[in-house]
Design a protein around this motif. Structure first.
Motif, PDB file in Angstrom:
ATOM      1  N   ARG A 177       0.826  -1.212   0.000  1.00  0.00           N
ATOM      2  CA  ARG A 177       0.000   0.000   0.000  1.00  0.00           C
ATOM      3  C   ARG A 177       0.857   1.257   0.000  1.00  0.00           C
ATOM      4  O   ARG A 177       0.348   2.352  -0.170  1.00  0.00           O
ATOM      5  CB  ARG A 177      -0.963   0.008   1.176  1.00  0.00           C
ATOM      6  N   ARG A 233      -6.921  -4.548 -14.462  1.00  0.00           N
ATOM      7  CA  ARG A 233      -7.186  -3.135 -14.155  1.00  0.00           C
ATOM      8  C   ARG A 233      -6.006  -2.561 -13.406  1.00  0.00           C
ATOM      9  O   ARG A 233      -5.106  -3.297 -12.999  1.00  0.00           O
ATOM     10  CB  ARG A 233      -8.441  -3.029 -13.281  1.00  0.00           C
ATOM     11  N   THR A 276      -5.729   4.418  -4.994  1.00  0.00           N
ATOM     12  CA  THR A 276      -5.818   5.426  -3.952  1.00  0.00           C
ATOM     13  C   THR A 276      -4.451   5.812  -3.402  1.00  0.00           C
ATOM     14  O   THR A 276      -4.330   6.782  -2.669  1.00  0.00           O
ATOM     15  CB  THR A 276      -6.684   4.938  -2.789  1.00  0.00           C
ATOM     16  N   ILE A 308      -5.449  10.742  -6.600  1.00  0.00           N
ATOM     17  CA  ILE A 308      -6.427  10.601  -5.527  1.00  0.00           C
ATOM     18  C   ILE A 308      -5.873  11.152  -4.210  1.00  0.00           C
ATOM     19  O   ILE A 308      -6.487  11.985  -3.561  1.00  0.00           O
ATOM     20  CB  ILE A 308      -6.850   9.119  -5.369  1.00  0.00           C
ATOM     21  N   ARG A 309      -4.671  10.729  -3.852  1.00  0.00           N
ATOM     22  CA  ARG A 309      -4.115  11.102  -2.549  1.00  0.00           C
ATOM     23  C   ARG A 309      -3.479  12.486  -2.505  1.00  0.00           C
ATOM     24  O   ARG A 309      -3.199  12.998  -1.429  1.00  0.00           O
ATOM     25  CB  ARG A 309      -3.052  10.102  -2.124  1.00  0.00           C
ATOM     26  N   LYS A 323      -0.678  13.504  -0.109  1.00  0.00           N
ATOM     27  CA  LYS A 323      -0.354  12.345   0.733  1.00  0.00           C
ATOM     28  C   LYS A 323      -0.060  11.118  -0.121  1.00  0.00           C
ATOM     29  O   LYS A 323      -0.021   9.997   0.363  1.00  0.00           O
ATOM     30  CB  LYS A 323      -1.512  12.044   1.687  1.00  0.00           C
ATOM     31  N   PRO A 327     -15.542  16.479  -9.616  1.00  0.00           N
ATOM     32  CA  PRO A 327     -16.250  15.198  -9.519  1.00  0.00           C
ATOM     33  C   PRO A 327     -17.621  15.301 -10.170  1.00  0.00           C
ATOM     34  O   PRO A 327     -18.263  16.346 -10.115  1.00  0.00           O
ATOM     35  CB  PRO A 327     -16.386  14.975  -8.009  1.00  0.00           C
ATOM     36  N   ASN A 370     -14.119  -2.917  -9.788  1.00  0.00           N
ATOM     37  CA  ASN A 370     -12.987  -2.293  -9.104  1.00  0.00           C
ATOM     38  C   ASN A 370     -12.884  -2.683  -7.635  1.00  0.00           C
ATOM     39  O   ASN A 370     -11.801  -2.852  -7.102  1.00  0.00           O
ATOM     40  CB  ASN A 370     -13.093  -0.761  -9.215  1.00  0.00           C
ATOM     41  N   VAL A 371     -14.045  -2.833  -7.024  1.00  0.00           N
ATOM     42  CA  VAL A 371     -14.041  -3.164  -5.591  1.00  0.00           C
ATOM     43  C   VAL A 371     -13.432  -4.546  -5.373  1.00  0.00           C
ATOM     44  O   VAL A 371     -12.585  -4.750  -4.517  1.00  0.00           O
ATOM     45  CB  VAL A 371     -15.472  -3.115  -5.038  1.00  0.00           C
ATOM     46  N   ASP A 388      -9.587  -4.424  -5.694  1.00  0.00           N
ATOM     47  CA  ASP A 388      -8.783  -3.864  -4.607  1.00  0.00           C
ATOM     48  C   ASP A 388      -8.906  -4.689  -3.331  1.00  0.00           C
ATOM     49  O   ASP A 388      -8.002  -4.718  -2.506  1.00  0.00           O
ATOM     50  CB  ASP A 388      -9.185  -2.410  -4.342  1.00  0.00           C
ATOM     51  N   LYS A 389     -10.051  -5.360  -3.181  1.00  0.00           N
ATOM     52  CA  LYS A 389     -10.227  -6.196  -1.991  1.00  0.00           C
ATOM     53  C   LYS A 389      -9.413  -7.477  -2.112  1.00  0.00           C
ATOM     54  O   LYS A 389      -8.933  -8.023  -1.129  1.00  0.00           O
ATOM     55  CB  LYS A 389     -11.700  -6.565  -1.854  1.00  0.00           C
ATOM     56  N   ASP A 410     -17.742   1.936  -2.152  1.00  0.00           N
ATOM     57  CA  ASP A 410     -17.401   0.639  -1.547  1.00  0.00           C
ATOM     58  C   ASP A 410     -16.015   0.683  -0.919  1.00  0.00           C
ATOM     59  O   ASP A 410     -15.034   0.902  -1.601  1.00  0.00           O
ATOM     60  CB  ASP A 410     -17.429  -0.471  -2.602  1.00  0.00           C
ATOM     61  N   VAL A 450     -12.626  -0.668   0.586  1.00  0.00           N
ATOM     62  CA  VAL A 450     -11.815  -1.863   0.369  1.00  0.00           C
ATOM     63  C   VAL A 450     -10.712  -2.032   1.406  1.00  0.00           C
ATOM     64  O   VAL A 450     -10.103  -3.085   1.507  1.00  0.00           O
ATOM     65  CB  VAL A 450     -11.182  -1.855  -1.042  1.00  0.00           C
ATOM     66  N   GLU A 461     -10.115   3.585   2.825  1.00  0.00           N
ATOM     67  CA  GLU A 461      -9.948   3.694   1.371  1.00  0.00           C
ATOM     68  C   GLU A 461     -11.040   2.973   0.613  1.00  0.00           C
ATOM     69  O   GLU A 461     -11.400   1.850   0.945  1.00  0.00           O
ATOM     70  CB  GLU A 461      -8.625   3.043   0.945  1.00  0.00           C
ATOM     71  N   SER A 462     -11.512   3.637  -0.445  1.00  0.00           N
ATOM     72  CA  SER A 462     -12.393   2.935  -1.382  1.00  0.00           C
ATOM     73  C   SER A 462     -11.583   2.805  -2.668  1.00  0.00           C
ATOM     74  O   SER A 462     -10.402   3.092  -2.664  1.00  0.00           O
ATOM     75  CB  SER A 462     -13.667   3.751  -1.622  1.00  0.00           C
ATOM     76  N   THR A 463     -12.187   2.411  -3.768  1.00  0.00           N
ATOM     77  CA  THR A 463     -11.411   2.292  -5.007  1.00  0.00           C
ATOM     78  C   THR A 463     -11.118   3.661  -5.591  1.00  0.00           C
ATOM     79  O   THR A 463     -10.188   3.816  -6.362  1.00  0.00           O
ATOM     80  CB  THR A 463     -12.148   1.474  -6.077  1.00  0.00           C
ATOM     81  N   LYS A 464     -11.937   4.664  -5.238  1.00  0.00           N
ATOM     82  CA  LYS A 464     -11.704   5.955  -5.886  1.00  0.00           C
ATOM     83  C   LYS A 464     -11.373   7.081  -4.928  1.00  0.00           C
ATOM     84  O   LYS A 464     -11.223   8.216  -5.330  1.00  0.00           O
ATOM     85  CB  LYS A 464     -12.923   6.323  -6.724  1.00  0.00           C
ATOM     86  N   ALA A 465     -11.278   6.791  -3.653  1.00  0.00           N
ATOM     87  CA  ALA A 465     -10.946   7.851  -2.705  1.00  0.00           C
ATOM     88  C   ALA A 465     -10.261   7.270  -1.486  1.00  0.00           C
ATOM     89  O   ALA A 465     -10.466   6.116  -1.124  1.00  0.00           O
ATOM     90  CB  ALA A 465     -12.211   8.582  -2.269  1.00  0.00           C
ATOM     91  N   ALA A 466      -9.443   8.097  -0.868  1.00  0.00           N
ATOM     92  CA  ALA A 466      -8.808   7.692   0.386  1.00  0.00           C
ATOM     93  C   ALA A 466      -9.045   8.825   1.353  1.00  0.00           C
ATOM     94  O   ALA A 466      -8.896   9.996   0.990  1.00  0.00           O
ATOM     95  CB  ALA A 466      -7.329   7.482   0.182  1.00  0.00           C
ATOM     96  N   ASN A 478     -22.014  17.106  -2.357  1.00  0.00           N
ATOM     97  CA  ASN A 478     -21.735  17.568  -3.717  1.00  0.00           C
ATOM     98  C   ASN A 478     -23.012  17.655  -4.517  1.00  0.00           C
ATOM     99  O   ASN A 478     -23.635  16.645  -4.770  1.00  0.00           O
ATOM    100  CB  ASN A 478     -20.793  16.570  -4.376  1.00  0.00           C
TER     101      ASN A 478
END
Lengths: 952, 126
Positions: free
Chosen positions: A288, A308, A313, A318-319, A322, A840, A930-931, A934-935, B34, B36, B57-62, B126
């Motif tokens: 990570r 994929r 993240t 995204i970060r 950070k 977004p 995607n979920v 990553d899981k 979701d 993860v 964390e999700s797939t598109k945001a932390a 939003n």
């Protein structure tokens, strides 16, 4: 008649004809391009004079001119080593990947459904690296070996639980690696200790970095050093060589925490420094915290295997500040080439290459010893260092006289590195250079006693079927074709990704990259041998000066984010030299690209976010408030112009003035330069320094995620701080910030692409390109405005070279998201525009000047059709869940299955537009989960059994 | 059992004597998507009000998790580390993040009650 031919390329590059442009301008209510521009760009910054680039040139003339320049490069046989080695790019890979727009014009695989081909090859790259290094997980490339080592330091620093600030680097590391690490360590307050790993690891450290084998070729067992590093709480980082690892114990087996290096010698030409893919591999527990992109295995919505980009993240988009790194563009295309090399040769092929290289080196070394020479080490893989003492200079000169480059380590030692390209003739020639009367015979001893017995590799590598299936050219050809066919690249349809500038990468621009005069020189060749490159660099720098209005240019940063890092370091040094070391605040608008805050934090600056106002512009009041609050410690403002929202903000000169009045410097992110070339110059309207994305505005292809180049340009007062290099000292000022890339001019060979583009377009063509980029974006905004709200507009309601369509209302009313629209676009054969950034719930469209009116219209019609489908959902004609958007993209397998359970018919799903019946792109997978990905992180090649389970 | 209070960073906190149970709100999980992965603070460590207390964390945001009050970490919820999707299904009850032994009960006063938080959440969507 003859004179007009020289402008031919302008019409090849710009997608619309003059008649079509007239039609488009008419629709917008303008008489001509100049009027459109004057009504769009703030009067204050509009350029009154033309660029100083010169006339346009036809493709043939430009190629002839560049050929003449290239001939000023002398291509010597290189034994320099130091991380760069001769290699053969298999022809099937050269033609079908490196010279194939189906591979080099693709974008980073953020839409995985249309990128399964390159994702698979990048996964192969990761597997190859995992196999050779013996580590658990690898990423899909970093910029070069030096920065990869610096990233390893970064990871170790992030995870370090102790108070120490010390980093140990072995003196046996390549000198350019040590330099890059020093540059990256300093702003983070880390203390570098360069020394002997056997003696100098005596206190708590963040990490210990060791080169294996050493820069002088010596192979030492690093196990003890690794133990010592661990005992002192540090992470053990091994900078290693992939070919050597075919014969030696792996970093994983030796207990290392991180393994980095370059994959250049797996089929990528040296290119006078680049581009090449660096690798980064580590233990599962650190995944990570890894930098760079990682390809992972997931499933699509039908449960079929699908690839994929995983764990996004961690990344800058995204970060932000950070993030694990600021890296965005990496070296994807080159990673793909290296992986293909491993696929084509397989484990036996690679072992054979490794053994031949090492055997030749051993035979050479034996003959030298017989002649009375003393060697630096008896244990080596491909590099022998010889104690030539007072004979050093003479032998070095002998070599040059024979057009051979060897490494002069110091006044008493010479070093030679063998590689795939070296044969008996070269080895014997080298022996003569060393005044050896002996020669190596064909039937010489075949024992590799130069490899230490206790470090011989016993574990296997490249076991996966993919590395054992395509060893005939026909097999390889078809494998590469199958992967290419899976993807959408620019050779299929428009890719209107906002801020990416996916314009034409013409063949004439690409041809010179593989000329041997550009692809073969070693980056540390004596500078007298590369007059051709010198002239290329000088031309390019002068043109970039004219285009930006800045006086100083550095071609060293090899990506935009690298440019940001270098530029901010320059600003930091400027303040330090002015006695204002306290200046460490970096103001960054909330709309900035993620690399901006990520780069700022790498330079040790504290990020303060500036709000945007209702119109999407930098909130001037908020800026003023924060500038005043942080005035004493203000280092810089990072600004993108036109803004990331696609608007020429009117207040830009006021903003820059405000920063300057308060002692700060202005850094401009040059990602949107495609809206400025020939129309406005950053050097004139306020910024002090900027980077230029050559892989956007200046035609270096995107390659699926790199290579890129991010040179920086600056005002006079910052010139003395530009990047420099310890090995090729005249590439930058001695007073500069040091090296940011491993090679002095970054990825030199691909600079020829931008040279060609600028030479062919000339002042006139470059300006026309910008004007048409802006025309095309405004035309699209106008066509779509009745169907999708256009978010953010500038003067006269115009946008710059990109526009944002707002999907938020649609989401509220129907539950359809921008992601659904992106996936439905695939059914129409299009790659989605930029998603959810900078705002977004929106999509950002940048057509560029290279698209034809018919393609632009087709794209607009497609979006209008999709809006009609959304309306059908709104008024109940389509089901809210079971509709063509939610289920997009539709695969051919699903569409032709005997069972069809959807509430809409197959024809609607597959052919929402009639023209698709004659040309249809079929995504190989349905929407990727995607979920799940990553899981259930899985980042190496799945076993063959897994493939058998899934459908086609 | 005290009432539930809420922070501006979308955490909820339930006080029982001097032990606080903290998690993230349903609204937060809707913004993230979701989930993860979740990282929780070390047991036994001391954290200050508004300080870092983990990452989700999700797939598109932390998103960083902050603690609404100061205290010492007593226990972390292993079940959400094993199965982060529990956070999406039951964020305000079963999927608590960590328990704190709090120092200063008065820190609770500046937090919002449910009505105030619901209003705040609506205004900040939003």
């Amino acid at each position: 008649m003859l004179k007009n031919a020289q402008k031919d390329f302008i019409q090849r590059h710009i997608g619309t004809s003059e008649e079509e442009q007239k039609v488009m301008l008419q629709e917008l209510g303008y008489k001509n391009l100049d009027e459109l521009i004057s009504k769009t760009v703030p009067e204050k910054i509009l350029l009154k004079e033309s660029l100083n680039i010169g006339d346009s040139n036809s493709e043939y003339k430009a190629l002839r001119k560049l050929k003449n320049i290239s001939k000023k490069n002398k291509v010597y046989s290189s034994f320099i080593g130091m991380g760069y080695y001769g290699t053969y790019t298999p022809y099937v890979i050269l033609r079908n990947i490196l010279e194939n727009p189906g591979w080099y014009t693709s974008y980073t695989p953020y839409q995985p459904e249309v990128a399964q081909g390159r994702l698979e090859m990048l996964l192969n790259f990761q597997q190859m690296v995992i196999d050779f290094t013996g580590m658990d997980i690898a990423n899909a490339s970093l910029l070069d070996e030096g920065t990869a080592a610096a990233e390893a330091m970064g990871l170790s620093h992030r995870l370090c639980k102790k108070d120490t600030k010390k980093v140990f680097i072995s003196k046996n590391c390549h000198p350019q690696t040590i330099d890059v690490i020093k540059t990256r360590a300093e702003p983070l307050g880390l203390k570098i200790v360069v020394g002997d790993e056997d003696k100098d690891i005596n206190e708590s450290i963040i990490c210990g970095i060791i080169q294996y084998p050493g820069t002088l070729g010596d192979i030492k067992d690093p196990s003890e050093a690794i133990s010592k590093i661990h005992k002192h709480n540090g992470k053990a980082v091994l900078v290693c060589d992939l070919l050597a690892l075919a014969k030696l114990k792996t970093p994983g087996e030796l207990g290392a925490d991180i393994a980095v290096g370059s994959s250049q010698r797996f089929g990528i030409p040296m290119g006078y420094g680049g581009p090449h893919a660096a690798f980064f591999a580590t233990k599962d527990e650190f995944k990570r915290s890894m930098p760079g992109r990682i390809v992972g295995v997931s499933v699509d919505r039908h449960g079929n295997k699908a690839l994929r980009l995983a764990l996004q993240t961690r990344e800058q988009h995204i970060r932000r500040d950070k993030a694990t790194s600021n890296i965005c563009t990496a070296q994807a295309l080159l990673a793909i080439v290296s992986a293909a090399y491993a696929v084509y040769h397989g484990p036996k092929g690679i072992r054979k290459i490794a053994e031949s290289v090492s055997q030749l080196t051993k035979n050479f070394a034996d003959k030298l010893k017989q002649s009375g020479y003393e060697l630096y080490s008896d244990y080596f893989f491909d590099t022998v260092t010889i104690k030539t003492l007072d004979k050093t200079d003479k032998i070095y000169k002998n070599a040059l006289d024979q057009q051979v480059n060897i490494r002069k380590v110091n006044s008493e030692m010479l070093s030679v590195s063998f590689d795939e390209r070296k044969n008996l003739y070269r080895a014997n020639q080298l022996l003569k250079i060393f005044n050896c009367s002996e020669t190596i015979k064909e039937t010489m001893n075949k024992s590799l006693s130069n490899l230490p017995k206790n470090l011989l590799r016993t574990s296997t590598y490249l076991d996966h079927p993919v590395f054992n299936s395509y060893h005939s050219e026909t097999g390889m050809l078809r494998y590469l074709k199958r992967l290419e066919d899976s993807d959408i690249a620019l050779n299929r349809s428009m890719i209107a990704l906002g801020s990416c500038t996916m314009k034409l990468n013409s063949v004439s621009e690409m041809i010179p990259v593989t000329w041997k005069e550009f692809s073969q020189p070693h980056p540390f060749s004596p500078v007298e041998q590369v007059d051709g490159f010198r002239e290329l660099f000088t031309d390019l720098k002068n043109w970039l000066r004219s285009i930006t209005g800045f006086s100083g240019v550095s071609l060293q940063p090899n990506a935009g984010a690298q440019g940001e890092f270098a530029g901010l370091m320059v600003i930091r040094k400027f303040h330090e030299k002015n006695g204002e070391k306290n200046r460490n605040i970096c103001l960054i608008p909330s709309s900035a690209h993620g690399t901006n805050p990520a780069s700022a934090q790498m330079v040790g600056m504290k990020v303060v976010v500036i709000n945007c106002d209702q119109q999407g512009n930098v909130d001037y009041d908020d800026l003023k408030k924060k500038v005043e609050e942080y005035s004493d410690n203000l280092a810089a403002l990072m600004v993108t112009y036109p803004s990331t929202h696609g608007v020429f903000e009117e207040k830009i000169t006021d903003i820059c003035d405000l920063i300057h009045k308060n002692g700060g410097q202005v850094y401009m992110d040059g990602a949107n330069l495609n809206a400025l070339v020939g129309i406005a110059k950053p050097g004139n309207f306020g910024p002090d320094i900027c980077h230029i994305n050559l892989h956007k505005t200046f035609c270096i292809p995107h390659g699926g995620g790199g290579p890129g180049m991010g040179p920086i340009a600056c005002k006079k007062h910052l010139e003395i701080y530009l990047p420099s290099h310890s090995i090729v000292s005249d590439c930058g000022p001695a007073t500069g910030i040091g090296a940011v890339s491993a090679a002095p001019w970054g990825s030199s060979s691909i600079l020829s692409i931008s040279w060609m583009y600028i030479k062919m377009m000339g002042s006139e063509g470059l300006k026309l390109a910008t004007q048409n980029a802006i025309l095309n974006a405004n035309y699209i905004a106008n066509k779509l405005k009745d169907h999708f709200p256009i978010l953010y507009k500038g003067k006269n309601g115009n946008v710059a070279h990109e526009c944002i369509i707002d999907i938020r209302k649609i989401k509220r009313e129907t539950g359809i998201t921008e992601e659904d629209i992106a996936k439905r676009l695939i059914d129409f054969g299009f790659h989605a525009p930029t998603m959810s950034w900078p705002v977004p719930g929106t999509m950002m469209i940048e057509p560029t000047e290279s698209e034809s009116l018919s393609e632009i219209n087709r794209f607009c019609e497609t979006l209008v059709k999709i809006k009609e489908e959304i309306n059908k959902i709104k008024n109940g004609k389509f089901d809210k869940i079971d509709n063509p958007l939610k289920n997009a993209p539709h695969t051919h397998v699903e569409l032709t299955a005997n069972k069809w359970t959807h509430k809409y018919d197959r024809e609607t799903a597959a052919y929402p537009s009639a023209t698709l019946k004659s040309y249809k792109y079929w995504p190989p997978v349905a929407r990727v989960d995607n979920v799940y990905g990553d899981k259930n992180l899985f980042c190496s090649c799945p076993s063959l059994d897994d493939y058998k389970e899934t459908a086609a | 059992m005290g009432e539930v209070k809420f922070s501006k960073e979308h955490e909820w906190i339930k006080l029982d004597g001097d032990v606080a149970t903290i998690g993230i709100t349903k609204h937060a999980t809707e913004m993230l998507g979701d989930i993860v992965f979740v990282e929780l603070p070390e047991s036994g460590s001391s954290i200050e009000k508004d300080g870092n207390a983990g990452v989700v964390e999700s797939t598109k945001a932390a998103s960083d998790v902050y603690t609404p009050v100061s205290g010492q970490v007593l226990e972390c919820n292993q079940s959400i580390i094993d199965d982060p999707s529990k956070i999406n299904s039951d964020p305000e009850n079963q999927a608590w993040f960590f328990k704190l032994k709090i120092k200063d009960k008065s820190e609770m006063e500046s937090l919002m009650n449910k009505e105030e938080y619901d209003k705040f959440a609506k205004e900040n969507t939003n």
